[in-house]
Write an enzyme that holds these catalytic residues in place. Structure first.
Site, PDB file in Angstrom:
ATOM      1  N   SER A 136      77.387 127.948  22.303  1.00  0.00           N
ATOM      2  CA  SER A 136      76.346 127.524  23.152  1.00  0.00           C
ATOM      3  C   SER A 136      75.091 127.996  22.532  1.00  0.00           C
ATOM      4  CB  SER A 136      76.645 128.450  24.367  1.00  0.00           C
ATOM      5  OG  SER A 136      77.734 128.226  25.049  1.00  0.00           O
TER       6      SER A 136
ATOM      7  N   ASP B  69      85.355 129.556  30.130  1.00  0.00           N
ATOM      8  CA  ASP B  69      86.019 128.905  28.951  1.00  0.00           C
ATOM      9  C   ASP B  69      87.481 129.730  28.292  1.00  0.00           C
ATOM     10  OD1 ASP B  69      84.383 126.863  28.843  1.00  0.00           O
ATOM     11  OD2 ASP B  69      83.203 127.667  27.489  1.00  0.00           O
TER      12      ASP B  69
ATOM     13  N   SER C  81      76.898 125.395  36.578  1.00  0.00           N
ATOM     14  CA  SER C  81      77.112 124.686  35.439  1.00  0.00           C
ATOM     15  C   SER C  81      75.850 125.128  34.728  1.00  0.00           C
ATOM     16  CB  SER C  81      77.269 123.316  35.523  1.00  0.00           C
ATOM     17  OG  SER C  81      76.969 122.775  34.279  1.00  0.00           O
TER      18      SER C  81
ATOM     19  N   GLY D 286      80.625 118.035  25.094  1.00  0.00           N
ATOM     20  CA  GLY D 286      79.819 118.037  26.461  1.00  0.00           C
ATOM     21  C   GLY D 286      78.541 118.632  26.415  1.00  0.00           C
TER      22      GLY D 286
HETATM   23  C1  S3P Z   1      78.365 125.629  28.110  1.00  0.00           C
HETATM   24  C2  S3P Z   1      78.611 125.972  29.529  1.00  0.00           C
HETATM   25  C3  S3P Z   1      79.770 125.816  30.032  1.00  0.00           C
HETATM   26  C4  S3P Z   1      80.974 125.981  29.223  1.00  0.00           C
HETATM   27  C5  S3P Z   1      80.755 125.048  28.147  1.00  0.00           C
HETATM   28  C6  S3P Z   1      79.419 125.575  27.189  1.00  0.00           C
HETATM   29  C7  S3P Z   1      76.825 125.877  27.860  1.00  0.00           C
HETATM   30  O1  S3P Z   1      80.042 124.647  30.776  1.00  0.00           O
HETATM   31  O2  S3P Z   1      82.303 125.439  29.808  1.00  0.00           O
HETATM   32  O3  S3P Z   1      81.873 125.113  26.983  1.00  0.00           O
HETATM   33  O4  S3P Z   1      76.695 125.870  26.595  1.00  0.00           O
HETATM   34  O5  S3P Z   1      75.876 125.646  28.413  1.00  0.00           O
HETATM   35  P1  S3P Z   1      79.447 124.379  32.337  1.00  0.00           P
HETATM   36  O6  S3P Z   1      77.932 124.641  32.188  1.00  0.00           O
HETATM   37  O7  S3P Z   1      79.573 122.605  32.570  1.00  0.00           O
HETATM   38  O8  S3P Z   1      80.177 125.080  33.116  1.00  0.00           O
END
Ligand code: S3P
Length: 436
Positions: free
Chosen positions: A20, A318, A165, A92
């Site tokens: 992240s 996670d 999120s 994502g």
């Molecule tokens: C993340 C946020 C989380 C996490 C992802 C990384 C990020 O997802 O599951 O692996 O870096 O902001 P969500 O914010 O959709 O829950």
């Protein structure tokens, strides 16, 4: 690749940089004025997808031989039209955060991804970014491939997150950087706050207010210049989690994982494992790059099942796949609920884990929003099955850990996705086994 019980894990290791934080370090450096330097960047496929996209939109990004990354930013508002669609692979985080960045620039960007990413919902970012004035055309169901036509000036919004999120929060805040006025995100349940910390570190005008009920209001003022920074990325607690759980459940193990980020919005797993009876301590606490960091020391421990409070879910979202594995070895019942978000990760992590754990002899009951696990009380799992990892790195790593406590081999059909977040995972497992 197959794994089977073969003795204790011992030794001290480091894991790669936090995923992240690595994404955010590249994005904010690419938007800053001047040259930023990033140390300890995760060089996994997901982060490399972010680097390639920022390059395609005008930033100069170079990895030097000493492992440091040097980034010349374009300045807030300075992103340029990429020549071709940007390929997001499995990531994502890259997709959702970059959609936010593009939304307030006058450029049009098409995002593509692999089969897993192309099945994930993007409506959660399309909705607020559309309110800000972006024109987004997506594939059916609000999925990839999709095209974001950004706008300037975008309109500031005050938006309450409909789900916990950090990706949605961050997409809106990043869009707000190049939006006149104040953009606000209201977060009823706190999620990881790396964007807020790093934006403040780069000099953005960002404030966070928390009310008596814990709801956070994050406000960012558009138009502020970001100043280049030197960032050191701490080790990823989500990667450390696999080694920590392995050390706890494999008899005779003693494992130290050094230099791990323990930001309270990320470190929920470690407290839950302690509540289950884990011999887990944090030593050498310090601050690295504006984030709290520690070394995590674990010894094999008999674990006891608990009801995991739903409120901690965002701080360990996670980590549930590998917690399910720990629960499968615990004595008694572990109940984990409030996990609807797990169904829309790189795979449907509740269904895929339930199926795989059952196939290797664990007793699990799948719920719409979670899992109930009746553990073995420390006895080995049967093993002897092949697991479909469904293009999900954390599924592949969780079943590797399960294999380390299985009587017969646990085979994972495809471990290639592990390279998205933890490229040297199998090397480190091998090193901990070899030193035992
Ligand atoms: C993340 C946020 C989380 C996490 C992802 C990384 C990020 O997802 O599951 O692996 O870096 O902001 P969500 O914010 O959709 O829950």
């Amino acid at each position: 690749m197959s794994f089977q019980h073969s003795g204790p894990l011992c030794g001290a290791v480091r894991v790669p940089g936090d995923k992240s934080i690595s994404h955010r370090a590249l994005m904010l450096s690419a938007l800053a004025v001047g040259e930023s330097v990033v140390e300890g960047l995760l060089e996994g496929e997901d982060v490399l997808a972010t680097a390639a996209a920022m390059r395609a939109m005008g930033a100069h990004i170079e990895r030097r031989a000493d492992g440091r990354w040097h980034i010349q930013g374009v300045g807030v508002g300075g992103l340029t039209q990429p020549a071709a669609p940007v390929e997001m692979g499995n990531s994502g985080t890259s997709t959702r955060l970059l959609m936010g960045l593009v939304a307030s620039h006058p450029i049009s960007v098409t995002f593509t991804g692999d089969a897993s990413l192309s099945g994930r919902p993007m409506g959660r970012v399309i909705d607020p970014l559309t309110l800000m004035g972006a024109d987004i055309s997506a594939s059916p169901g609000g999925r990839l491939p999709l095209t974001v036509r950004g706008t300037r000036p975008a309109a500031p919004i005050r938006y309450t997150l409909p789900m916990a999120s950090a990706q949605v929060k961050s997409a809106i805040l990043l869009a707000g950087l190049n939006t006149p006025g104040t953009t606000q995100v209201i977060e009823p349940v706190p999620t990881r706050d790396h964007s807020e910390r790093m934006l403040q570190g780069f000099g953005a005008e960002l404030t966070v207010e928390t009310d008596a009920g814990g709801t956070r209001t994050i406000s960012v003022k558009g138009g502020a210049e970001l100043r280049a920074q030197h960032i050191t990325v701490p080790g990823d607690p989500s990667s450390a989690a696999f080694l920590v759980v392995a050390g706890l459940i494999v008899p005779g193990s003693a494992v130290t994982v050094e230099n791990i980020g323990i930001n309270p919005t990320r470190a929920g797993l470690f407290g839950i494992l302690q509540a289950m009876g884990a011999d887990l301590t944090m030593t050498n606490r310090r601050t690295v790059g504006g984030e709290p960091v520690a070394d995590i020391v674990v010894r094999h421990s008999p674990l006891t099942g608990i009801a995991v409070p739903e409120a901690v879910a965002p701080s360990m979202i996670d980590e549930y796949p590998v917690l399910f594995v720990a629960a499968a070895l615990a004595g008694g019942r572990t109940v984990m609920r409030g996990l609807d978000e797990l169904r829309v990760k790189e795979s449907d992590r509740i269904a895929v884990m339930a199926r795989g754990l059952r196939a290797i002899g664990a007793r699990v009951e799948e719920l719409p929003d979670g899992l109930i696990v009746d553990g073995t009380g420390g006895a080995a799992l049967a093993g002897g099955a092949t697991i479909a990892a469904e293009l999900d790195h954390r599924i592949a790593m969780s079943f590797t850990v399960a294999g380390l406590v299985a009587d017969a081999p646990v085979t994972i059909d495809d471990v290639a996705p592990v390279a998205t977040s933890f490229p040297n995972f199998f090397d480190l497992i091998g090193r901990l086994r070899a030193t035992a």
